[in-house]
Structure formats: C-alpha cells, structure tokens
Design a protein around this motif. Structure first.
Motif, PDB file in Angstrom:
ATOM      1  N   LEU A  18       4.476 -12.108   3.161  1.00 25.10           N
ATOM      2  CA  LEU A  18       3.789 -10.817   3.071  1.00 25.10           C
ATOM      3  C   LEU A  18       3.988 -10.133   1.716  1.00 25.10           C
ATOM      4  O   LEU A  18       3.387  -9.100   1.456  1.00 25.10           O
ATOM      5  N   SER A  19       4.814 -10.713   0.857  1.00 24.45           N
ATOM      6  CA  SER A  19       5.134 -10.061  -0.414  1.00 24.45           C
ATOM      7  C   SER A  19       4.111 -10.329  -1.512  1.00 24.45           C
ATOM      8  O   SER A  19       4.229  -9.779  -2.603  1.00 24.45           O
ATOM      9  N   ASP A  20       3.111 -11.133  -1.247  1.00 26.00           N
ATOM     10  CA  ASP A  20       2.130 -11.470  -2.273  1.00 26.00           C
ATOM     11  C   ASP A  20       0.793 -10.770  -1.999  1.00 26.00           C
ATOM     12  O   ASP A  20       0.259 -10.880  -0.901  1.00 26.00           O
ATOM     13  N   PRO A  21       0.234 -10.072  -2.989  1.00 21.64           N
ATOM     14  CA  PRO A  21      -1.025  -9.344  -2.768  1.00 21.64           C
ATOM     15  C   PRO A  21      -2.190 -10.234  -2.338  1.00 21.64           C
ATOM     16  O   PRO A  21      -2.999  -9.821  -1.506  1.00 21.64           O
ATOM     17  N   LEU A  22      -2.272 -11.442  -2.869  1.00 17.34           N
ATOM     18  CA  LEU A  22      -3.362 -12.335  -2.493  1.00 17.34           C
ATOM     19  C   LEU A  22      -3.238 -12.768  -1.036  1.00 17.34           C
ATOM     20  O   LEU A  22      -4.235 -12.836  -0.312  1.00 17.34           O
ATOM     21  N   LEU A  24      -1.918 -11.004   1.283  1.00 23.95           N
ATOM     22  CA  LEU A  24      -2.329  -9.828   2.070  1.00 23.95           C
ATOM     23  C   LEU A  24      -3.850  -9.725   2.133  1.00 23.95           C
ATOM     24  O   LEU A  24      -4.407  -9.357   3.172  1.00 23.95           O
ATOM     25  N   GLU A  25      -4.538 -10.084   1.050  1.00 21.58           N
ATOM     26  CA  GLU A  25      -6.004 -10.094   1.057  1.00 21.58           C
ATOM     27  C   GLU A  25      -6.537 -11.130   2.046  1.00 21.58           C
ATOM     28  O   GLU A  25      -7.514 -10.876   2.754  1.00 21.58           O
ATOM     29  N   ILE A  26      -5.901 -12.287   2.072  1.00 18.02           N
ATOM     30  CA  ILE A  26      -6.302 -13.331   3.023  1.00 18.02           C
ATOM     31  C   ILE A  26      -6.146 -12.815   4.449  1.00 18.02           C
ATOM     32  O   ILE A  26      -7.041 -12.965   5.283  1.00 18.02           O
TER      33      ILE A  26
END
Length: 106
Positions: A18-22, A24-26
């Motif tokens: 959950l620490s990666d913005p991409l 979270l976009e997925i």
C-alpha cells in the motif's frame, strides 16, 4: 528446525504494498470492478513489465485476487484481507490508551 509462520508477515507485506502510489491507483481502478491486465494497462497507461511487477506485489501481499479465463487473467480486490489490515489499525485506535508522555529523568 520447525519454524511457525510469522503472523506479522501478511501485515508487513500488505502495508508495504500500500506504500506505492501506483499500486494505490491500481486498487482504485479495481474498486468497482474486476478487470483484466489489458484494461488496467490501458486505463493507467502503464508499461506491461511495470504493471506486472506491481500486480505481483499486490497479489503476493494478498490484496488482490486473480483468476484466469482462457488466456486472460482478471484481477479483483481481496476485500477480506483489506478488512484485516483495516482492523489491525483500528485495534490501535480502540485498544491503545492515550496517555501523556512520561517525563524523562536524568
């Protein structure tokens, strides 16, 4: 040597994922519907190799489920595991007393 599974491993993997913005976009894209890799790639304009890496990270963290239909792989959110991560954080709020810090002594 008998090693029992580390109960915190799933939590650590989940919060890392959950620490990666991409990623979270997925997850945001999959919030309302199951989707195949091609749809995720088109919607988010992600290179196939990069998308594959992020989907694998989310799947290994048990945040995503996958199923194969013919030659296509469809991904969806694994809501029970997301709920477990949410519950872990909620327990801190619910069970941890909010006490003033102790004064340090020399």
């Amino acid at each position: 040597m008998d090693r029992s599974p580390d109960p915190g491993a799933n939590l650590r993997a989940g919060f890392h994922a959950l620490s990666d913005p991409l990623r979270l976009e997925i997850m945001q894209f999959l919030r309302d519907q199951e989707a195949c890799v091609c749809d995720i790639q088109t919607k988010l304009s992600i290179a196939p190799s990069k998308l594959s890496f992020h989907l694998k990270t989310l799947k290994n963290a048990k945040i995503l489920r996958s199923r194969q239909e013919g030659r296509w792989i469809y991904y969806s959110l694994n809501l029970p595991h997301i709920t477990a991560l949410e519950q872990y954080l909620a327990d801190f709020r619910r069970l941890s007393p909010i006490a003033p810090a102790r004064t340090c002594q020399d």
